[in-house]
Each structure stands twice: as structure tokens, then as C-alpha cells.
Write a protein that holds these residues in place. Structure first.
Motif, short mmCIF file in Angstrom:
data_model
loop_
_atom_site.label_atom_id
_atom_site.label_comp_id
_atom_site.label_asym_id
_atom_site.label_seq_id
_atom_site.Cartn_x
_atom_site.Cartn_y
_atom_site.Cartn_z
N SER A 1 0.83 -1.21 0.00
CA SER A 1 0.00 0.00 0.00
C SER A 1 0.86 1.25 0.00
CB SER A 1 -0.92 -0.01 1.23
OG SER A 1 -1.80 -1.12 1.21
N ALA A 2 1.93 1.23 0.79
CA ALA A 2 2.82 2.38 0.84
C ALA A 2 3.46 2.64 -0.52
CB ALA A 2 3.90 2.16 1.90
N MET A 3 3.79 1.56 -1.24
CA MET A 3 4.36 1.70 -2.58
C MET A 3 3.36 2.34 -3.53
SD MET A 3 7.49 0.73 -3.25
CE MET A 3 8.83 -0.37 -2.87
N TYR A 4 2.12 1.90 -3.49
CA TYR A 4 1.08 2.48 -4.35
C TYR A 4 0.88 3.95 -4.03
CZ TYR A 4 -0.85 -1.34 -7.14
OH TYR A 4 -1.04 -2.31 -8.09
N LEU A 5 0.81 4.29 -2.75
CA LEU A 5 0.57 5.69 -2.37
C LEU A 5 1.71 6.60 -2.80
CD1 LEU A 5 -0.90 5.18 1.22
CD2 LEU A 5 -2.13 6.01 -0.78
N SER A 6 2.95 6.11 -2.66
CA SER A 6 4.10 6.96 -2.99
C SER A 6 4.34 7.06 -4.49
CB SER A 6 5.35 6.42 -2.30
OG SER A 6 5.64 5.10 -2.74
N TYR B 1 -8.19 5.21 -0.02
CA TYR B 1 -8.63 4.78 1.30
C TYR B 1 -8.28 3.32 1.57
CZ TYR B 1 -11.17 9.17 1.23
OH TYR B 1 -11.48 10.51 1.16
N VAL B 2 -8.28 2.50 0.52
CA VAL B 2 -7.88 1.10 0.69
C VAL B 2 -6.41 1.02 1.08
CG1 VAL B 2 -7.55 -1.11 -0.48
CG2 VAL B 2 -9.61 0.23 -0.90
N TYR B 3 -5.56 1.71 0.33
CA TYR B 3 -4.12 1.67 0.60
C TYR B 3 -3.79 2.37 1.92
CZ TYR B 3 -4.08 0.49 -4.37
OH TYR B 3 -4.32 -0.10 -5.58
N SER B 4 -4.48 3.46 2.20
CA SER B 4 -4.23 4.18 3.44
C SER B 4 -4.58 3.34 4.65
CB SER B 4 -5.05 5.49 3.45
OG SER B 4 -4.86 6.18 4.67
N PHE B 5 -5.66 2.57 4.55
CA PHE B 5 -6.07 1.71 5.66
C PHE B 5 -4.98 0.71 6.01
CE2 PHE B 5 -7.81 -2.35 7.09
CZ PHE B 5 -8.53 -1.96 8.21
N PHE B 6 -4.48 0.00 5.01
CA PHE B 6 -3.47 -1.04 5.28
C PHE B 6 -2.11 -0.43 5.61
CE2 PHE B 6 -6.62 -3.61 3.05
CZ PHE B 6 -6.63 -4.75 3.85
N GLU B 7 -1.82 0.74 5.08
CA GLU B 7 -0.54 1.37 5.39
C GLU B 7 -0.46 1.73 6.87
OE1 GLU B 7 2.29 5.03 3.79
OE2 GLU B 7 0.13 5.33 4.06
N PRO C 1 -8.70 -1.56 -6.66
CA PRO C 1 -7.55 -1.41 -5.77
C PRO C 1 -7.39 -2.56 -4.77
CG PRO C 1 -8.65 0.68 -6.03
CD PRO C 1 -9.51 -0.33 -6.72
N CYS C 2 -8.50 -2.98 -4.15
CA CYS C 2 -8.40 -4.04 -3.16
C CYS C 2 -7.98 -5.36 -3.81
CB CYS C 2 -9.71 -4.21 -2.40
SG CYS C 2 -11.15 -4.52 -3.44
N VAL C 3 -8.47 -5.63 -5.03
CA VAL C 3 -8.09 -6.86 -5.74
C VAL C 3 -6.62 -6.81 -6.12
CG1 VAL C 3 -8.50 -8.27 -7.78
CG2 VAL C 3 -10.43 -7.20 -6.60
N LYS C 4 -6.16 -5.66 -6.61
CA LYS C 4 -4.74 -5.51 -6.95
C LYS C 4 -3.87 -5.73 -5.72
CE LYS C 4 -5.14 -1.41 -8.94
NZ LYS C 4 -4.79 -0.18 -9.65
N LEU C 5 -4.27 -5.13 -4.62
CA LEU C 5 -3.48 -5.22 -3.39
C LEU C 5 -3.36 -6.67 -2.93
CD1 LEU C 5 -2.05 -3.94 -0.95
CD2 LEU C 5 -4.30 -3.65 0.10
N PHE C 6 -4.48 -7.38 -2.85
CA PHE C 6 -4.46 -8.75 -2.34
C PHE C 6 -3.79 -9.71 -3.33
CE2 PHE C 6 -8.44 -7.37 0.06
CZ PHE C 6 -7.69 -7.00 1.17
N THR C 7 -3.91 -9.43 -4.62
CA THR C 7 -3.26 -10.29 -5.62
C THR C 7 -1.74 -10.16 -5.52
OG1 THR C 7 -5.14 -10.07 -7.13
CG2 THR C 7 -3.05 -10.84 -8.07
N ILE C 8 -1.26 -8.92 -5.47
CA ILE C 8 0.18 -8.69 -5.34
C ILE C 8 0.70 -9.27 -4.04
CG2 ILE C 8 1.95 -6.90 -5.08
CD1 ILE C 8 0.26 -5.15 -6.95
N GLU C 9 -0.06 -9.08 -2.97
CA GLU C 9 0.35 -9.61 -1.67
C GLU C 9 0.48 -11.13 -1.72
OE1 GLU C 9 -1.16 -9.63 2.99
OE2 GLU C 9 -2.57 -9.15 1.38
#
Length: 333
Positions: free
Chosen positions: A27-32, A44-50, A301-309
Motif C-alpha cells: 500500500s505504501a508503494m502504491y501511495l508513494s 482509502y484502501v491503501y491508506s487503511f493497510f498502510e 484497488p483491493c483486488v490488486k493489493l491482495f493479488t500482489i500480496e
């Protein structure tokens, strides 16, 4: 409880911690890289997990194991076994990371890059996630002192100690952040000194009944709601100073402890979590700095995040399993 007795729920906590850590760093990578702001898709998805304080779970686990009276830990053991292990990990994994930073960032000779890498490793100027190893060195050095107190104190005394450390770390930091003009904290204790004995206390004394499982569930839900509201309103409270972080880690720890976890299948995964923590940023950097995966809008965003994770976790897990087949890596990882 014998010091060598296997405790399955701690490995489940390790798995939860490492999954949240990978999500946090992704998430931090996506935000930056995307420079997302409030209102942008995915922010908000990335901010939550960050903002999820997942590493705190590892500190609670360390305290629950190392501070147990059944485990004899003297200073010779601390330096020869625990500290030496961390030093080896820093040399094998941290030094190459420092060298990579020097290699791509500066136009210096090879010898200068090597010297700078060694200096950065010694001073702690390594990849961001490696701060955890330097912090562990400090906790290990203090462990025999904590154990002297724990071995000669009552449950109530330990609770008083945790309460005092909590006020002088989380409490005073939070007040000084929200009210900087009216309240200044001069007692700045590291928050890890509070979490370390807290892990032992929760493991040893926090024995809720099944009918009381609603207590940690409410704590988790309140923490999640707080993180959501925090992201929506744009509160930028540093996670090291946010008192709700401790509510989250305590609630997760107690909730998992109450689950009927008896299988040995978690043991293999638990043994790999430290190694996964060490190498997962390598894959993150490849995905975001070489492949530039953030440029591809291929899903929500949530699907991308969980897939990459999931991809990063499985790759790291496979590599760590292979490394641990070597007796040396199995010992230090």
C-alpha cells in the motif's frame, strides 16, 4: 509450560503479521508511486493497510516466548545466540541491500560504495524494514533485566509496569501530538518497551473464556472503524504515537489465542515468516521500480493489493523454504 513446547497460535499470529506487513508495504508503494490523495481511487484502501501496526504483533510474540520464566536467558546466551543471530542476518541480507542503494544512487568507485555500505549498515541506514532487526538487538540486550523483574514480581506488579510503560510511550506521545501547545512530553520511552512485557502478560495471564470472545472482537472492530475514520478525515497520526494501535494488536493477539488451534501444520509456515519479512521488499521493489506495476489499471484497488500480496507471499515462502533446507539458514532465519 516447558520452554520447548510448541504453541500453535503464535505461528498463526506470525502468519497474520506477515500478511498485514506485506499489505502495508504494498500500500505504501502504491501511495508513494502514484502520489494518491484523499478522494483518489484506491486511496482509502491503501491508506487503511498502510496504517496497520502489524510489526507490533511480532514484538508481542517475542515477549511471550523470551520472557517466560521457564526459559533461562543470561547475558552470555543473549550475546552468543540471539544477538549474534541478528548480526549474521544483517551481514547476509542487510549489507547487500545497503550496497544496492549505493550502487544505483551514487557515482562512486567500487571501494567507496563498499565502505559506504558497511558504514550505513553499522549506523542503521539500511532498507526501511530492517529497522526491526536493530530494534530486536535492543530488546534482546534488555531481556535479562526484564526477566529479573518478572521472575521476582507478581502478576499485579507486572501489570503496573506495563501500565507505566504504556503511559510513558503511547499515552504521553498521543497527548503531545494532539495537544502540542498545551501538552509537551519529556518522558519519551520507546513503545517497544511496553509491547515486549505486554506480550508475555497476554500469553501468560490473559485467559478469557469462550463466552468472552466478544471482547477482542469488539476491540478489532473498533480499531478497524478508527482506521477507516482516520483515513476519511485525513488524520495523519504517526502509527508510533497512536494509542489505538495497541488496542488492535492486543485484540488480535487475544482473539487468535482463544481460537481452537491445535494443528502442527502452522509450524512450517511460522518458521518461514521471519525470512519472508527479510526478503519481501526485494520483490516489491522489482514490481514497482522495474516492472512499474502501478501503471497498470487491471482491477479494483483491493483486488490488486491482495493479488500482489499473495504473489509476493508465495514467492517469498518458496524461497525461504528452499533456503531453510540449508542448516545454516535454518538456524538464522
Amino acid at each position: 509450560m516447558k520452554p520447548t513446547e510448541y504453541i500453535p497460535y503464535l505461528d498463526v499470529l506470525r502468519l497474520i503479521a506477515i500478511l498485514f506487513i506485506i499489505a502495508q508495504h504494498t500500500s505504501a508503494m502504491y501511495l508513494s508511486t502514484l502520489g494518491l490523495c484523499q478522494g483518489d481511487a484506491g486511496y482509502y484502501v491503501y491508506s487503511f493497510f498502510e496504517n496497520t501496526p502489524s510489526v507490533y504483533l511480532f514484538i508481542l510474540i517475542s515477549g511471550s516466548l523470551l520472557l517466560a520464566p521457564e526459559r533461562e536467558i543470561s547475558y552470555p546466551v543473549i550475546f552468543k545466540k540471539y544477538c549474534w543471530r541478528i548480526i549474521q542476518v544483517l551481514l547476509i541480507f542487510g549489507l547487500p541491500m545497503c550496497f544496492m542503494e549505493q550502487y544505483v544512487a551514487q557515482d562512486l568507485t567500487l571501494s567507496q560504495k563498499i565502505v559506504n555500505s558497511i558504514i550505513n549498515l553499522i549506523t542503521g541506514d539500511c532498507w526501511t524494514h530492517m529497522w526491526y532487526l536493530y530494534m530486536l538487538l535492543g530488546l534482546y540486550i534488555l531481556t535479562p533485566l526484564f526477566k529479573v523483574f518478572i521472575n521476582h514480581s507478581s502478576q499485579k506488579d507486572l501489570l503496573y509496569l506495563i501500565g507505566a510503560l504504556f503511559v510513558m510511550s503511547f499515552g504521553l506521545y498521543t497527548l503531545s501530538y494532539w495537544f502540542p501547545e498545551k501538552f509537551t512530553s519529556y518522558i519519551k520511552y520507546p513503545i517497544y518497551l511496553c509491547l515486549y512485557p505486554m506480550g508475555y502478560y497476554l500469553h501468560r495471564y490473559c485467559n478469557l473464556t469462550r463466552s468472552q470472545i466478544w471482547i477482542p472482537i469488539i476491540g478489532i472492530l473498533c480499531s478497524v472503524a478508527y482506521l477507516v475514520i482516520k483515513g476519511r478525515l485525513g488524520w495523519c497520526v504517526p502509527y508510533k504515537q497512536d494509542i489505538m494501535d495497541v488496542v488492535w494488536v492486543i485484540s488480535v493477539f487475544v482473539f487468535v489465542k482463544m481460537l481452537p488451534i491445535n494443528s502442527l501444520c502452522w509450524k512450517t509456515i511460522g518458521k518461514c515468516c521471519f525470512g519472508i519479512y527479510l526478503i519481501h521488499p526485494v520483490f516489491l521493489n522489482v514490481l514497482f521500480k522495474v516492472v512499474h506495476i502501478e501503471q497498470y489499471d487491471w482491477s479494483l484497488p483491493c483486488v490488486k493489493l491482495f493479488t500482489i500480496e499473495l504473489v509476493i507471499f508465495l514467492l517469498c515462502y518458496g524461497i525461504v523454504r528452499l533456503l531453510r533446507k540449508c542448516a545454516y539458514f535454518a538456524k538464522i532465519m
